[in-house]
Scaffold this motif. Sequence first.
Motif, mmCIF file in Angstrom:
data_model
loop_
_atom_site.group_PDB
_atom_site.id
_atom_site.type_symbol
_atom_site.label_atom_id
_atom_site.label_comp_id
_atom_site.label_asym_id
_atom_site.label_seq_id
_atom_site.Cartn_x
_atom_site.Cartn_y
_atom_site.Cartn_z
ATOM 1 N N VAL A 172 0.845 -1.196 0.000
ATOM 2 C CA VAL A 172 0.000 0.000 0.000
ATOM 3 C C VAL A 172 0.883 1.251 0.000
ATOM 4 N N LEU A 173 1.925 1.223 0.819
ATOM 5 C CA LEU A 173 2.859 2.351 0.876
ATOM 6 C C LEU A 173 3.559 2.555 -0.471
ATOM 7 N N LEU A 174 3.967 1.451 -1.098
ATOM 8 C CA LEU A 174 4.646 1.552 -2.397
ATOM 9 C C LEU A 174 3.732 2.126 -3.476
ATOM 10 N N ILE A 175 2.462 1.707 -3.480
ATOM 11 C CA ILE A 175 1.494 2.279 -4.428
ATOM 12 C C ILE A 175 1.445 3.785 -4.268
ATOM 13 N N TYR A 176 1.360 4.238 -3.024
ATOM 14 C CA TYR A 176 1.281 5.677 -2.759
ATOM 15 C C TYR A 176 2.530 6.401 -3.273
ATOM 16 N N LEU A 177 3.706 5.851 -2.972
ATOM 17 C CA LEU A 177 4.961 6.505 -3.370
ATOM 18 C C LEU A 177 5.133 6.532 -4.890
ATOM 19 N N ILE A 178 4.809 5.435 -5.550
ATOM 20 C CA ILE A 178 4.953 5.365 -7.007
ATOM 21 C C ILE A 178 4.015 6.350 -7.695
ATOM 22 N N VAL A 179 2.738 6.325 -7.309
ATOM 23 C CA VAL A 179 1.734 7.158 -7.981
ATOM 24 C C VAL A 179 1.952 8.636 -7.658
ATOM 25 N N LYS A 180 2.379 8.936 -6.440
ATOM 26 C CA LYS A 180 2.678 10.328 -6.089
ATOM 27 C C LYS A 180 3.824 10.855 -6.937
ATOM 28 N N GLN A 199 4.595 9.806 -9.908
ATOM 29 C CA GLN A 199 4.172 9.888 -11.302
ATOM 30 C C GLN A 199 3.113 10.967 -11.546
ATOM 31 N N PHE A 200 2.182 11.126 -10.622
ATOM 32 C CA PHE A 200 1.052 12.024 -10.837
ATOM 33 C C PHE A 200 1.020 13.125 -9.770
ATOM 34 N N ASN A 201 0.216 12.897 -8.724
ATOM 35 C CA ASN A 201 0.130 13.876 -7.644
ATOM 36 C C ASN A 201 -0.383 13.200 -6.386
ATOM 37 N N THR A 202 -0.448 13.960 -5.312
ATOM 38 C CA THR A 202 -0.824 13.399 -4.011
ATOM 39 C C THR A 202 -2.258 12.888 -3.995
ATOM 40 N N LYS A 203 -3.183 13.600 -4.658
ATOM 41 C CA LYS A 203 -4.594 13.203 -4.642
ATOM 42 C C LYS A 203 -4.802 11.843 -5.312
ATOM 43 N N ILE A 204 -4.237 11.701 -6.499
ATOM 44 C CA ILE A 204 -4.371 10.415 -7.207
ATOM 45 C C ILE A 204 -3.704 9.309 -6.402
ATOM 46 N N ALA A 205 -2.560 9.612 -5.795
ATOM 47 C CA ALA A 205 -1.842 8.621 -4.986
ATOM 48 C C ALA A 205 -2.672 8.182 -3.786
ATOM 49 N N PHE A 206 -3.320 9.146 -3.137
ATOM 50 C CA PHE A 206 -4.140 8.825 -1.959
ATOM 51 C C PHE A 206 -5.319 7.929 -2.338
ATOM 52 N N ILE A 207 -6.033 8.301 -3.404
ATOM 53 C CA ILE A 207 -7.190 7.510 -3.826
ATOM 54 C C ILE A 207 -6.758 6.112 -4.270
ATOM 55 N N ALA A 208 -5.664 6.037 -5.039
ATOM 56 C CA ALA A 208 -5.186 4.737 -5.523
ATOM 57 C C ALA A 208 -4.785 3.825 -4.373
ATOM 58 N N SER A 209 -4.048 4.358 -3.399
ATOM 59 C CA SER A 209 -3.594 3.532 -2.278
ATOM 60 C C SER A 209 -4.766 3.074 -1.422
ATOM 61 N N LEU A 210 -5.785 3.931 -1.270
ATOM 62 C CA LEU A 210 -6.960 3.549 -0.479
ATOM 63 C C LEU A 210 -7.782 2.481 -1.202
ATOM 64 N N LEU A 211 -7.995 2.666 -2.503
ATOM 65 C CA LEU A 211 -8.731 1.662 -3.276
ATOM 66 C C LEU A 211 -7.988 0.327 -3.292
ATOM 67 N N PHE A 212 -6.665 0.399 -3.359
ATOM 68 C CA PHE A 212 -5.862 -0.828 -3.350
ATOM 69 C C PHE A 212 -5.931 -1.502 -1.987
ATOM 70 N N ALA A 213 -5.776 -0.721 -0.914
ATOM 71 C CA ALA A 213 -5.790 -1.282 0.435
ATOM 72 C C ALA A 213 -7.105 -1.989 0.740
ATOM 73 N N PHE A 214 -8.210 -1.433 0.208
ATOM 74 C CA PHE A 214 -9.523 -2.016 0.470
ATOM 75 C C PHE A 214 -10.093 -2.720 -0.757
ATOM 76 N N SER A 215 -9.219 -3.241 -1.584
ATOM 77 C CA SER A 215 -9.679 -4.118 -2.656
ATOM 78 C C SER A 215 -9.999 -5.477 -2.046
ATOM 79 N N PRO A 216 -11.205 -6.005 -2.281
ATOM 80 C CA PRO A 216 -11.531 -7.333 -1.729
ATOM 81 C C PRO A 216 -10.523 -8.403 -2.132
#
Length: 503
Positions: free
Chosen positions: A11-19, A21-38
Amino acid sequence: MPTLIFSVLSVLLIYLIVKKQFNTKIAFIASLLFAFSPFHIAFTRSGFLHGALIFYCLLATFLVIKAIDEKKNLFIYLAAFVCLTNAWTTDFRGLIPLIALLPYLYFRKIKKEQLKNFFFAALIVLGLFSIYLLIPLVFFNNPKFLNSFISMFLYALPGHGAVMGGSGISIIGSTKTMLNYLVMTPFAGLIFIPVLFGFFYSIKKMKKPEYALWLFWFLLIIIFYIHGKPYVQRQVVIVPAFAVLASIGIMHSLDLFIKKKGIIFPLLIASTLSWVVFMIARFPLTYASEYKAMSQSYGLSLLFGLLSKYYIGIIAVIFLTVFIFNIYFKRIKTTKQKSILSIIVIIYLLLNVCVASALVIGGFGIYKRPDEVKVIADYIKDNLKNEKYACVAGVHDKSFIFYTQRVCACWRFINTTWIEHQVETNNLKYFVLNTYLYDGYTPGFGRIDQSGKVDNTTCIKGKTWHCNMPEKYNWLMKNTVDITYKTGLKPDNPYFRLYEYNK
């Protein structure tokens, strides 16, 4: 614990990679969706290898991006070492998504000098792994390790059905299965429509390396479905792309809407709500067995019935309501608009959290073993003495290992000779059959129904998962007694039967 650590770090790596590449907002949403993916929760809640597969994939990707951004070749060799570690400790499913780095490197247009380092790093990894493979063959004249490697390599690729005995699944059948898992299931969370939006936007921006990476990471899912099973487990390594594309779709449509350049965000909301309604309406047909269990509740039965009957009208009302609200929304102040949009996104994220949690806690589908597992495991644990093995079981062997803290053998990987040796040396006395999964089959044992009848046919090539083993059944009936009632479960319970060795 290792799986849990891997999943949290992912989850931390998703946040760091996407941040990066893109920005903090996209990174936050991506990491949260990933963390709570069934999917992510389901396969990192126990001792599966999937947590490690995802972690190694993301770590190698992070190091490659860091190497290029900071022009430090050391990170290239560290990424290569991560790939080597994955190959040594898990299997090659964790390397397949890294193919997406090839278009990423192409569009980044890296210098030849750095490209040489990637080439040398790859050679070093291949060299070390080859030595690792050949040591048993060269020094001990033992080819089994090499043969095992070949099997695992094929298992990670589309044709692994040949290794597992042949699946006989057509391309059309695989496509249908993939669509069911991606489109008509809550297993991926409520992100299918945002993923589509992000996917098409990424195609438009494909020449930008950050979009190319996640686009091709997602497209690699096709590899896993061309005669490649098991579908659900294999899909786990693609989940990071699900989360990132969904976050891209959400933020891009939101930005366009704020800039008053279209109605794409209201369209995303209306489409997502309509997809959820359609998915629930079609659920009784798509997942008949799960529906049968859930429909015992009057409220759920009523909901399924209403949506199945009126889903077209409900979808029409949803679109109409959203577009009427959109007309009103444009008339209010920009600051108030942003506040309302933020609340809508937060509600959407919370809904994903709730859906994922409900699926896991509620025991839906693959997400939880029945409570009867613990009932039997507690009985076994309380009555064990010096036995080396807690039991022999089917697909629940890992669950029994977890609860009893002793090794539970699997029916698929043992034979009667092994059983006889273990019971004679007082290493084993309990045997578990499941009667509810796989149409009554205990994988590696055979089929037993509630009346005690067993499908006594011999093994058929290509059917190893549901293979019938008459010799195991005959041994069990001659040498054990059914003690299911001693656990507190009724002998006719629809889940398990417990047998004890009768000396």
